[in-house]
Design an enzyme around this catalytic site. Structure first.
Site, mmCIF file in Angstrom:
data_model
loop_
_atom_site.group_PDB
_atom_site.id
_atom_site.type_symbol
_atom_site.label_atom_id
_atom_site.label_comp_id
_atom_site.label_asym_id
_atom_site.label_seq_id
_atom_site.Cartn_x
_atom_site.Cartn_y
_atom_site.Cartn_z
ATOM 1 N N GLY A 121 0.777 -1.241 0.000
ATOM 2 C CA GLY A 121 0.000 0.000 0.000
ATOM 3 C C GLY A 121 0.804 1.284 0.000
ATOM 4 O O GLY A 121 0.289 2.330 0.372
ATOM 5 N N HIS A 133 2.288 0.919 -13.071
ATOM 6 C CA HIS A 133 3.040 -0.294 -13.399
ATOM 7 C C HIS A 133 4.541 0.032 -13.389
ATOM 8 O O HIS A 133 4.949 1.061 -13.939
ATOM 9 C CB HIS A 133 2.622 -0.811 -14.777
ATOM 10 C CG HIS A 133 3.260 -2.106 -15.117
ATOM 11 N ND1 HIS A 133 2.875 -3.305 -14.540
ATOM 12 C CD2 HIS A 133 4.297 -2.399 -15.937
ATOM 13 C CE1 HIS A 133 3.644 -4.273 -15.000
ATOM 14 N NE2 HIS A 133 4.518 -3.755 -15.853
HETATM 15 C C1 GRF Z 1 4.041 -1.265 -7.227
HETATM 16 O O1 GRF Z 1 5.347 -1.591 -7.637
HETATM 17 C C2 GRF Z 1 3.148 -1.041 -8.422
HETATM 18 O O2 GRF Z 1 3.809 -0.443 -9.487
HETATM 19 C C3 GRF Z 1 2.725 -2.434 -8.790
HETATM 20 O O3 GRF Z 1 2.540 -3.079 -7.549
HETATM 21 C C4 GRF Z 1 3.365 -2.458 -6.568
HETATM 22 C C5 GRF Z 1 2.463 -2.035 -5.449
HETATM 23 O O4 GRF Z 1 3.210 -1.512 -4.367
HETATM 24 N N1 GRF Z 1 1.542 -2.423 -9.615
HETATM 25 P P1 GRF Z 1 2.473 -0.816 -3.170
HETATM 26 O O5 GRF Z 1 1.467 -1.823 -2.599
HETATM 27 O O6 GRF Z 1 1.774 0.412 -3.679
HETATM 28 O O7 GRF Z 1 3.539 -0.479 -2.171
#
Ligand code: GRF
Length: 197
Positions: free
Chosen positions: A16, A112
């Site tokens: 998150g 992403h």
């Molecule tokens: C991030 O690296 C995002 O780009 C990918 O999943 C990860 C989520 O990280 N889609 P977080 O839960 O926001 O820390």
């Protein structure tokens, strides 16, 4: 940017940190035109839920289930009730299907960790390293039914260092992701006001 705040709902499955970055940008006034209506998590262990609790942001846990159509119907109904202007996916581990994507056209966005269209799917940082790239980055894009494929809103680049590992690269990319998500939300609302959607 006017008085009526645009409602944002974030969907997350894990840690998150992107959700937190959006919440903090709203708190500090960088995204003062937005209000966080809710977090929807796909599992009870999602770290994002703890962040929502700490920040007094309403949260819902909608556990992923075998029956995908049923899951998407429940998710769609919840979203319809929440009436968000923007739906932000932040590490949400489900590719949304037609019913949701078509109900919220140009409203669902995702981050992403690659320079899309390169390296879609899981472990994008590892994919970039294995391909011998000397730079990678992150992309905020609209969500369509096809994985990591919708129109690009904003991209930022990051050099890959010779001794980078998947872990070191992911760690350096993460703050850039946070910055990019916040800027993309600013940009989106500006484009919206200009009648681009
Ligand atoms: C991030 O690296 C995002 O780009 C990918 O999943 C990860 C989520 O990280 N889609 P977080 O839960 O926001 O820390």
């Amino acid at each position: 940017m006017g008085d009526v705040k645009e409602k944002v709902v974030v969907l997350a499955s894990g840690r998150g940190s992107n959700f937190q970055a959006i919440a903090e940008a709203i708190d500090t006034g960088k995204l003062s035109h937005l209000t966080l209506t809710a977090l929807i998590a796909s599992k009870p262990s999602a770290g994002a839920l703890t962040i929502a609790q700490q920040k007094n942001i309403p949260s819902f846990t909608l556990c992923l289930q075998e029956n995908r159509a049923q899951y998407e119907t429940e998710l769609k109904n919840l979203l319809l009730n929440l009436q968000p202007r923007w739906i932000c996916l932040a590490g949400f581990l489900l590719v949304l299907g037609k019913p949701i994507v078509q109900t919220f056209p140009n409203q669902i966005i995702n981050i992403h960790p690659s320079l899309l269209p390169k390296y879609k799917g899981l472990r994008a940082q590892k994919q970039a390293l294995e391909a011998g790239e000397t730079e990678t980055g992150c992309t905020v894009h609209f969500v369509t039914e096809e994985l990591d494929s919708g129109g690009i809103i904003l991209q930022k680049r990051l050099p890959i260092l010779p001794d980078d590992t998947e872990q070191s690269l992911s760690a350096r990319l993460l703050p850039l992701e946070h910055e990019t998500y916040v800027e993309a939300l600013l940009l989106l609302s500006q484009m919206d006001r200009m009648g681009k959607f």
